[in-house]
Design a protein around this motif. Structure first.
Motif, PDB file in Angstrom:
ATOM      1  N   VAL A   7     -20.461  -6.460 -34.076  1.00 36.84           N
ATOM      2  CA  VAL A   7     -19.501  -7.419 -33.538  1.00 36.84           C
ATOM      3  C   VAL A   7     -18.126  -6.950 -33.975  1.00 36.84           C
ATOM      4  N   VAL A   8     -17.231  -6.807 -33.012  1.00 41.15           N
ATOM      5  CA  VAL A   8     -15.875  -6.331 -33.250  1.00 41.15           C
ATOM      6  C   VAL A   8     -14.914  -7.486 -33.019  1.00 41.15           C
ATOM      7  N   LEU A   9     -13.933  -7.634 -33.909  1.00 38.53           N
ATOM      8  CA  LEU A   9     -12.844  -8.588 -33.699  1.00 38.53           C
ATOM      9  C   LEU A   9     -11.680  -7.807 -33.110  1.00 38.53           C
ATOM     10  N   ARG A  10     -11.117  -8.348 -32.021  1.00 30.28           N
ATOM     11  CA  ARG A  10      -9.964  -7.693 -31.391  1.00 30.28           C
ATOM     12  C   ARG A  10      -9.147  -8.747 -30.657  1.00 30.28           C
ATOM     13  N   ARG A  11      -7.940  -8.358 -30.275  1.00 33.14           N
ATOM     14  CA  ARG A  11      -7.081  -9.236 -29.482  1.00 33.14           C
ATOM     15  C   ARG A  11      -7.734  -9.507 -28.137  1.00 33.14           C
ATOM     16  N   VAL A  60     -10.796 -12.377 -30.214  1.00 32.31           N
ATOM     17  CA  VAL A  60     -12.180 -12.580 -29.801  1.00 32.31           C
ATOM     18  C   VAL A  60     -13.112 -11.780 -30.714  1.00 32.31           C
ATOM     19  N   ALA A  61     -14.315 -12.288 -30.842  1.00 34.10           N
ATOM     20  CA  ALA A  61     -15.413 -11.549 -31.462  1.00 34.10           C
ATOM     21  C   ALA A  61     -16.272 -11.071 -30.308  1.00 34.10           C
ATOM     22  N   VAL A  62     -16.475  -9.770 -30.238  1.00 34.01           N
ATOM     23  CA  VAL A  62     -17.207  -9.171 -29.127  1.00 34.01           C
ATOM     24  C   VAL A  62     -18.463  -8.487 -29.659  1.00 34.01           C
ATOM     25  N   HIS A  63     -19.595  -8.927 -29.140  1.00 34.53           N
ATOM     26  CA  HIS A  63     -20.866  -8.288 -29.467  1.00 34.53           C
ATOM     27  C   HIS A  63     -20.952  -7.028 -28.623  1.00 34.53           C
ATOM     28  N   THR A  64     -20.972  -5.897 -29.304  1.00 32.23           N
ATOM     29  CA  THR A  64     -20.916  -4.628 -28.598  1.00 32.23           C
ATOM     30  C   THR A  64     -22.292  -4.024 -28.376  1.00 32.23           C
ATOM     31  N   GLY A  65     -23.338  -4.748 -28.722  1.00 37.03           N
ATOM     32  CA  GLY A  65     -24.682  -4.194 -28.567  1.00 37.03           C
ATOM     33  C   GLY A  65     -24.851  -3.006 -29.485  1.00 37.03           C
ATOM     34  N   ASN A  66     -25.484  -2.002 -29.033  1.00 33.40           N
ATOM     35  CA  ASN A  66     -25.691  -0.806 -29.846  1.00 33.40           C
ATOM     36  C   ASN A  66     -24.617   0.236 -29.601  1.00 33.40           C
ATOM     37  N   HIS A  67     -23.616  -0.113 -28.798  1.00 35.30           N
ATOM     38  CA  HIS A  67     -22.589   0.858 -28.442  1.00 35.30           C
ATOM     39  C   HIS A  67     -21.530   1.021 -29.520  1.00 35.30           C
ATOM     40  N   GLY A  68     -21.242  -0.072 -30.251  1.00 35.51           N
ATOM     41  CA  GLY A  68     -20.207   0.001 -31.272  1.00 35.51           C
ATOM     42  C   GLY A  68     -18.813   0.177 -30.708  1.00 35.51           C
ATOM     43  N   SER A  69     -18.617  -0.088 -29.445  1.00 33.28           N
ATOM     44  CA  SER A  69     -17.335   0.142 -28.792  1.00 33.28           C
ATOM     45  C   SER A  69     -16.394  -1.032 -29.012  1.00 33.28           C
ATOM     46  N   ALA A  70     -15.143  -0.738 -29.293  1.00 30.05           N
ATOM     47  CA  ALA A  70     -14.109  -1.770 -29.401  1.00 30.05           C
ATOM     48  C   ALA A  70     -13.217  -1.736 -28.167  1.00 30.05           C
ATOM     49  N   SER A  71     -13.648  -1.088 -27.119  1.00 31.10           N
ATOM     50  CA  SER A  71     -12.796  -0.868 -25.942  1.00 31.10           C
ATOM     51  C   SER A  71     -12.668  -2.088 -25.057  1.00 31.10           C
ATOM     52  N   GLY A  72     -13.409  -3.133 -25.350  1.00 28.37           N
ATOM     53  CA  GLY A  72     -13.328  -4.311 -24.496  1.00 28.37           C
ATOM     54  C   GLY A  72     -14.648  -4.613 -23.842  1.00 28.37           C
ATOM     55  N   SER A  73     -15.565  -3.660 -23.826  1.00 31.35           N
ATOM     56  CA  SER A  73     -16.865  -3.932 -23.236  1.00 31.35           C
ATOM     57  C   SER A  73     -17.681  -4.737 -24.229  1.00 31.35           C
ATOM     58  N   GLY A  74     -18.579  -5.525 -23.722  1.00 36.32           N
ATOM     59  CA  GLY A  74     -19.427  -6.337 -24.574  1.00 36.32           C
ATOM     60  C   GLY A  74     -19.272  -7.807 -24.250  1.00 36.32           C
TER      61      GLY A  74
END
Length: 161
Positions: A7-11, A60-74
């Protein structure tokens, strides 16, 4: 605490607004079933799309699955909105509570407002009281709800480092 996957926190971005509104609506309904919302779902969606995401310090907290991406996907699973030293919103998708995401949001809020924070929560929201008190917030004011749109008794919490 750990989450089951990244889970990534981002704007928040404009593209997140529909998911942010969904999390808010689902969380509010689950956590506050006795509190009457003064707006329709469509009004909430428009407010988040037109005001909150573009004009507030929205995270936002974004669940990125197994990708680990902070690019906005998830999948957006949580949101936090800051207005200076006011923590105006913190909501998690009901199925994502208890996984440490709220703790991470509080840490971020404290970093962004190192001189202190204030927030309001409803008096009926006992889990929120325990959560904020666990993070060093102190209840400083109780009201009858006449000052909020829901007309629900609330409590103001303050955190000072």
């Amino acid at each position: 605490m750990r989450t089951d996957s990244p889970v990534v926190l981002r704007r928040a971005t404009a593209a997140d607004a529909p998911a942010v509104a969904d999390v808010y609506l689902r969380s509010f309904t689950a956590a506050l079933p006795t509190v009457v919302r003064p707006w329709t779902d469509d009004e909430v969606r428009a407010y988040i799309r037109d005001v909150v995401v573009p004009h507030r310090d929205t995270w936002v907290a974004v669940h990125t699955g197994n990708h680990g991406s902070a690019s906005g996907s998830g999948e957006v699973v949580g949101l936090m909105v800051l207005d200076g030293a006011l923590l105006s919103q913190l909501y998690l998708a009901p199925e994502w509570r208890g996984r440490g995401i709220g703790d991470r949001f509080i840490s971020l809020a404290q970093q962004r407002s190192p001189h202190g924070l204030t927030l309001w929560t409803f008096q009926v929201n006992e889990p929120a009281h325990r959560f904020y008190e666990r993070h060093g917030f102190t209840a400083v004011e109780f009201t009858d709800g006449s000052g909020n749109e829901e007309r629900e008794p609330d409590v103001r919490y303050v955190w000072r480092p």
